[in-house]
Design an enzyme around this catalytic site. Structure first.
Site: not given
Ligand code: GLU
Length: 505
Positions: A268-271, A290
């Protein structure tokens, strides 16, 4: 006759392109290259509610950075099928034409339901404990559409400009079979498939219709996309069939997911453990940008190599591939259907391998601006030698600083462990004698420094190189000692050594 290989990467500009998307582009690119085919970039922007400013430009820049340039398409020059943005293709009436053909054949219909009506259908079905409420062969019968309303009422609604969508008429209970190069034969019962909207009330086609029309019009031979589209594939098969195009449709390949390192979900881009985007991505809907692979210090060749092995098995133990080497053997038959776990440590290892392939001069050039930012400047020859000495330790260019900063900054303290163990009267006497020898040197290089050290050993007994290292740099480890001292220069080394001896008494 086999069709000419023509593949497309067809992202929607709904955000930054993450590594899964880049991998899809890469596999398309490799396949096209292997078969001397064409690789097209098509922008699927028909869902204007999800449009994100800057996303399209980001996609183009990311592909350029990765070196996986399409031969035709948005940002890469027009080919025979321009325009390549679906919102622009719509103006020719092409999507409408295919939708009308489906209606005329009795395979699609007008639906006039308002969002309130759809919502109450959903509630009704939920109340009746229907697991996945959908507009389908059963439920459509109680809705307001051209299959339930009298013909003249339908005509009246259409003439009066009432809002409608066009839906695919999916049969109630029919087996839909299709072949996927990666997954083999897939069989789904049409009762699992909903009456997908093909054309929206704003006149825009949905993805389901638009990509089919464009794949046909652009003579796409293989549609390669993420696994998330597999559930929609049966509906797409029906559309091709109802248009009489089943024999012309592209072969399908649904790529496996890229899973997070724990293997318990897709990345996920929240990684926070590793970058997910190729380039840093500033999402207008988010406060912080990001970080991308590029900014994290990855080489594009390494990034592409890493991605290629997420799901593709080259069939041997080789891990390092140039794009040309990959393209020479790439095949969808060797792509796994199960999810590919991403290993961030291995990703760093890949970058290190590519870093080691660089010449010292290239590394020096890349490191110079980083060093300058830290407040130091050295000439080219100095930096080349510095990179040669330190490079074994680093995975990224910026790590040259972490692993070699003590060459530029004088020590404030000395490795405690080493000092406790090794600093005593004998070693102190050795270092004083050595300092005198070094001070007296005329020529300053690895050989003369080594000789000086040995000369002191001849009178004072065995010397400790690690201790010398600590006195000069403060650190217990580092690159080859005498080479490092040679690089640092006589003034710097003798000054540091004398200061250390004064300080330590
Ligand atoms: N626009 C679709 C997507 O985001 C493309 C799927 C396809 O390649 O057919 O991801």
């Amino acid at each position: 006759m086999e069709k000419r290989v023509r593949v497309r990467f067809a992202p929607s500009p709904t955000g930054g392109l993450h590594m899964g998307g880049v991998r899809t582009a890469l596999f398309n690119y490799l396949f096209a290259k292997r078969h001397n085919g064409d690789f097209i970039l098509r922008i699927e922007d028909t869902d204007q509610t999800r449009f994100v400013e800057g996303a399209e430009q980001y996609i183009v820049e990311a592909l350029k950075w990765c070196g996986i340039a399409p031969n035709e398409g948005v940002g890469f020059g027009d080919g025979p099928h321009a325009p390549y943005r679906q919102s622009e293709r719509k103006d020719s009436g092409i999507y409408r034409k295919y939708a009308d053909q489906l209606i005329a054949g009795g395979h699609a219909y007008y639906a006039f339901d308002t969002s309130d009506e759809l919502e109450s259908m959903r509630k009704r079905l939920e109340a009746a404990k229907v697991a996945a409420p959908q507009y389908n062969a059963v439920t459509r019968q109680s809705m307001r559409n051209s299959l339930t309303l009298p013909e003249d009422e339908v005509k009246r609604l259409l003439d009066s400009g009432e809002k409608y969508v066009i839906r695919l008429k999916v049969p109630r209970n029919e087996e839909i079979r299709f072949h996927d190069i990666i997954r083999g034969w897939v069989v789904v019962n049409s009762s699992q498939v909903d009456d997908k909207v093909l054309l929206k009330s704003d006149g825009m086609p949905t993805y389901h219709l638009a990509h089919i029309v464009d794949d046909i019009e652009m003579q796409i031979s293989h549609a390669v996309r993420g696994e998330e589209w597999l559930p929609s594939a049966p509906a797409h098969i029906l559309v091709y069939r109802y248009l009489g195009l089943e024999n012309d449709m592209p072969k399908l390949a649904h790529l496996p997911l890229i899973l997070n390192p724990d293997g318990n979900g897709k990345i996920s881009k929240r990684e926070s453990r590793f970058p997910v985007f190729p380039l840093s991505w500033t999402d207008p809907r988010e406060s912080a940008p990001f970080v991308g692979y590029k900014e994290a210090g990855y080489y594009p060749e390494a990034f592409v190599n890493i991605l290629a092995l997420l799901g593709w098995n080259p069939g041997n133990n080789q891990e390092l591939f140039t794009v040309d080497e990959m393209a020479a053997i790439f095949d969808f038959e060797r792509v796994n259907k199960s999810g590919a776990k991403f290993d961030p440590e291995k990703a760093k290892w890949f970058n290190q391998q590519y870093l080691r392939k660089k010449s010292d001069a290239e590394l020096a050039e890349a490191f110079a601006p980083i060093l300058k930012e830290k407040g130091f400047e050295r000439d080219n020859a100095y930096l080349i030698e510095f990179c040669r000495l330190v490079k074994e330790k680093v995975q990224f260019v910026h790590e040259f600083w972490d692993h070699g900063k003590y060459i530029f900054i004088r020590p404030e303290n000395f490795d405690e462990k080493v000092m406790t163990k090794k600093w005593n009267d004998t070693s102190k006497a050795f270092m004083h004698a050595l300092a005198a020898q070094l001070n007296a040197l005329v020529a300053w290089n690895t050989a003369t420094i080594t000789e000086a050290f040995h000369a002191v050993e001849a009178t004072n007994g065995k010397g400790d190189m690690q201790l010398l290292r600590v006195l000069v740099t403060g650190a217990a480890g580092g690159p080859q000692l005498f080479d490092m001292l040679a690089l640092m220069g006589k003034d710097e080394v003798t000054t540091r050594l004398n200061e250390a001896l004064n300080q330590l008494k």
